[in-house]
Motif scaffolding. Sequence first.
Motif, PDB file in Angstrom:
ATOM      1  N   TRP A  68       0.980  -1.046  -0.091  1.00  0.00           N
ATOM      2  CA  TRP A  68       0.416  -0.131  -0.425  1.00  0.00           C
ATOM      3  C   TRP A  68       0.790   1.156   0.299  1.00  0.00           C
ATOM      4  O   TRP A  68       0.785   2.483  -0.556  1.00  0.00           O
ATOM      5  N   ARG A  69       1.920   0.796   1.043  1.00  0.00           N
ATOM      6  CA  ARG A  69       2.818   2.614   0.961  1.00  0.00           C
ATOM      7  C   ARG A  69       3.903   2.463  -0.725  1.00  0.00           C
ATOM      8  O   ARG A  69       3.642   3.847  -0.757  1.00  0.00           O
ATOM      9  N   ASN A  70       4.234   1.506  -1.046  1.00  0.00           N
ATOM     10  CA  ASN A  70       4.664   1.789  -2.205  1.00  0.00           C
ATOM     11  C   ASN A  70       4.313   1.885  -3.357  1.00  0.00           C
ATOM     12  O   ASN A  70       4.186   3.177  -4.482  1.00  0.00           O
ATOM     13  N   THR A  75       3.663   6.769 -10.911  1.00  0.00           N
ATOM     14  CA  THR A  75       3.154   6.217 -11.851  1.00  0.00           C
ATOM     15  C   THR A  75       1.747   5.640 -12.022  1.00  0.00           C
ATOM     16  O   THR A  75       0.219   5.965 -12.330  1.00  0.00           O
ATOM     17  N   ALA A  76       1.212   4.882 -10.200  1.00  0.00           N
ATOM     18  CA  ALA A  76       0.203   4.944 -10.464  1.00  0.00           C
ATOM     19  C   ALA A  76      -0.716   5.737  -9.228  1.00  0.00           C
ATOM     20  O   ALA A  76      -0.406   6.242  -8.931  1.00  0.00           O
ATOM     21  N   GLU A  77      -1.964   5.525  -9.416  1.00  0.00           N
ATOM     22  CA  GLU A  77      -2.686   6.079  -8.629  1.00  0.00           C
ATOM     23  C   GLU A  77      -3.801   5.031  -7.548  1.00  0.00           C
ATOM     24  O   GLU A  77      -4.372   3.986  -7.825  1.00  0.00           O
ATOM     25  N   LEU A  78      -3.747   5.709  -6.754  1.00  0.00           N
ATOM     26  CA  LEU A  78      -4.555   5.181  -5.001  1.00  0.00           C
ATOM     27  C   LEU A  78      -5.587   6.341  -4.487  1.00  0.00           C
ATOM     28  O   LEU A  78      -5.414   7.003  -3.990  1.00  0.00           O
ATOM     29  N   CYS A  79      -6.773   4.946  -4.950  1.00  0.00           N
ATOM     30  CA  CYS A  79      -8.005   5.754  -4.361  1.00  0.00           C
ATOM     31  C   CYS A  79      -8.533   5.440  -3.370  1.00  0.00           C
ATOM     32  O   CYS A  79      -8.266   3.915  -2.654  1.00  0.00           O
ATOM     33  N   LEU A  80      -9.204   5.863  -2.621  1.00  0.00           N
ATOM     34  CA  LEU A  80      -9.649   5.895  -1.167  1.00  0.00           C
ATOM     35  C   LEU A  80     -11.017   6.666  -0.845  1.00  0.00           C
ATOM     36  O   LEU A  80     -11.335   7.434  -1.305  1.00  0.00           O
ATOM     37  N   GLY A  81     -12.473   5.621  -1.758  1.00  0.00           N
ATOM     38  CA  GLY A  81     -13.432   5.307  -1.355  1.00  0.00           C
ATOM     39  C   GLY A  81     -13.706   6.735  -2.903  1.00  0.00           C
ATOM     40  O   GLY A  81     -13.220   5.689  -3.842  1.00  0.00           O
ATOM     41  N   ASN A  82     -14.462   7.500  -2.709  1.00  0.00           N
ATOM     42  CA  ASN A  82     -14.504   8.444  -3.805  1.00  0.00           C
ATOM     43  C   ASN A  82     -13.179   9.408  -4.244  1.00  0.00           C
ATOM     44  O   ASN A  82     -13.889  10.330  -5.028  1.00  0.00           O
ATOM     45  N   GLN A  83     -12.120   9.394  -3.339  1.00  0.00           N
ATOM     46  CA  GLN A  83     -10.895   9.835  -3.022  1.00  0.00           C
ATOM     47  C   GLN A  83      -9.586   9.823  -4.183  1.00  0.00           C
ATOM     48  O   GLN A  83      -9.876   8.529  -3.503  1.00  0.00           O
ATOM     49  N   SER A  84      -8.960  10.637  -4.806  1.00  0.00           N
ATOM     50  CA  SER A  84      -7.672   9.865  -4.734  1.00  0.00           C
ATOM     51  C   SER A  84      -6.915  10.867  -3.650  1.00  0.00           C
ATOM     52  O   SER A  84      -6.687  11.792  -3.545  1.00  0.00           O
ATOM     53  N   PRO A 120      10.720   6.733  -2.482  1.00  0.00           N
ATOM     54  CA  PRO A 120       9.931   5.419  -2.818  1.00  0.00           C
ATOM     55  C   PRO A 120      10.748   4.314  -3.282  1.00  0.00           C
ATOM     56  O   PRO A 120      10.733   3.472  -3.321  1.00  0.00           O
ATOM     57  N   LYS A 121      12.060   4.535  -2.839  1.00  0.00           N
ATOM     58  CA  LYS A 121      13.342   4.219  -3.549  1.00  0.00           C
ATOM     59  C   LYS A 121      13.742   3.135  -2.270  1.00  0.00           C
ATOM     60  O   LYS A 121      14.363   1.563  -2.426  1.00  0.00           O
ATOM     61  N   ASP A 122      13.540   3.381  -1.015  1.00  0.00           N
ATOM     62  CA  ASP A 122      12.994   2.995  -0.325  1.00  0.00           C
ATOM     63  C   ASP A 122      11.553   1.481   0.433  1.00  0.00           C
ATOM     64  O   ASP A 122      10.865   1.798   1.057  1.00  0.00           O
ATOM     65  N   ARG A 123      12.121   0.611  -0.936  1.00  0.00           N
ATOM     66  CA  ARG A 123      10.307  -0.223  -0.999  1.00  0.00           C
ATOM     67  C   ARG A 123      10.148  -1.242   0.204  1.00  0.00           C
ATOM     68  O   ARG A 123       9.151  -1.573   0.709  1.00  0.00           O
ATOM     69  N   GLN A 124      10.934  -1.053   1.569  1.00  0.00           N
ATOM     70  CA  GLN A 124      10.739  -2.396   2.438  1.00  0.00           C
ATOM     71  C   GLN A 124      10.912  -1.259   3.746  1.00  0.00           C
ATOM     72  O   GLN A 124      10.918  -1.880   4.708  1.00  0.00           O
ATOM     73  N   ASN A 125      10.511   0.630   3.889  1.00  0.00           N
ATOM     74  CA  ASN A 125      10.330   0.669   5.360  1.00  0.00           C
ATOM     75  C   ASN A 125       9.393   0.806   6.126  1.00  0.00           C
ATOM     76  O   ASN A 125       8.052   1.190   5.629  1.00  0.00           O
ATOM     77  N   PHE A 126       9.250  -0.253   7.257  1.00  0.00           N
ATOM     78  CA  PHE A 126       7.961  -0.796   7.168  1.00  0.00           C
ATOM     79  C   PHE A 126       7.699   0.421   8.549  1.00  0.00           C
ATOM     80  O   PHE A 126       6.510   0.407   9.124  1.00  0.00           O
TER      81      PHE A 126
END
Length: 325
Positions: free
Chosen positions: A256-258, A264-273, A302-308
């Motif tokens: 989800w964080r990545n 390039t990708a779009e993340l939507c929550l409900g009817n908002q991005s 974004p390069k640190d893809r495993q930053n929990f």
Amino acid sequence: MELYNSIKNFALSLYILGGKLTYEFLRLNLPGSLPHLSLLNSLISSSDSRISEGEFKFDQLQKHFDSLNVQYAFGSEDCTGIVKRIKYDSTTNTFTGFPSLLDRGVPIKSYYQTDSFDALKSWFNSIDKASLLNIHMIQPVQSTDNSSIPSPYLLSAYGTDNTATANDILQRWWYIFNQSLQRNIRIIGFSTDTDPKYLRAMRLMSDFLGAHPHFQVHQHPQTFQIKIRSHWSWFYLCEQQLLLFFQDSTHLVTKWRNRLLSTTAELCLGNQSISINHLHDIIENDTYSKLDDGLTKSDINPKDRQNFSSCLKLTSNDLMIYSTF
């Protein structure tokens, strides 16, 4: 004797967690305080905690559960990338580093064992080295009167090339469930990452919009009943289930964080991005401080893809409050 055991346990922990160089550095700078490496290697070799590739340590698992006085457990399975190389194990007279051959989903122990140079040469020429290490962990479930979380147990580890199918995974879970049940350990479910093969195995075993003709798990005497509310028209699982399945929450939140930090990708929550720009606005806004949300620019790299730790900040209640302003 008690002091010696304490020193031995400390030395083993230091060697395992710190590595050979760290251990030798401390041993040489603290003369007479730590045992020699040869003694540690003999202790590790003689203990029943030694792991052989492809071996499932069910008997040791039973001893672990008996010592904890627990019966229920959750299983997990995951792969991690490794350096491709072949090593010879003198204890078992086998070569490790090749992908484990599976028999109904279960790795064949000591398969790459030979005294023939021609056979070894043939393996090197025809079989690729394992690129992944598959690990099975068993997490005991504590009783209601015990507030402490029991330590997990490493059941098995072996090399793989990620060619196993969903049917292999399903049969392997069935094997782990039955072998554990024979030792009075009830596996109540399995957890993995979001790999499609694992998801398909979960779906087939739970009879979710599909079923496996050779695994009638819902007829098992250990099945439990799910009380489904009458207005849950969206709930498609059968009322009789043998196991529970979960996707690893760590994998889900990092994915989800990545996606959130992707350009390039779009993340939507409900009817908002939402996008990384919203996080930039919060960080650069002088109204908020790091003490309020704890968010820094390194958290949205974004390069640190495993930053929990960044995932924990991005899902914190404080950040959610600020993001609604």
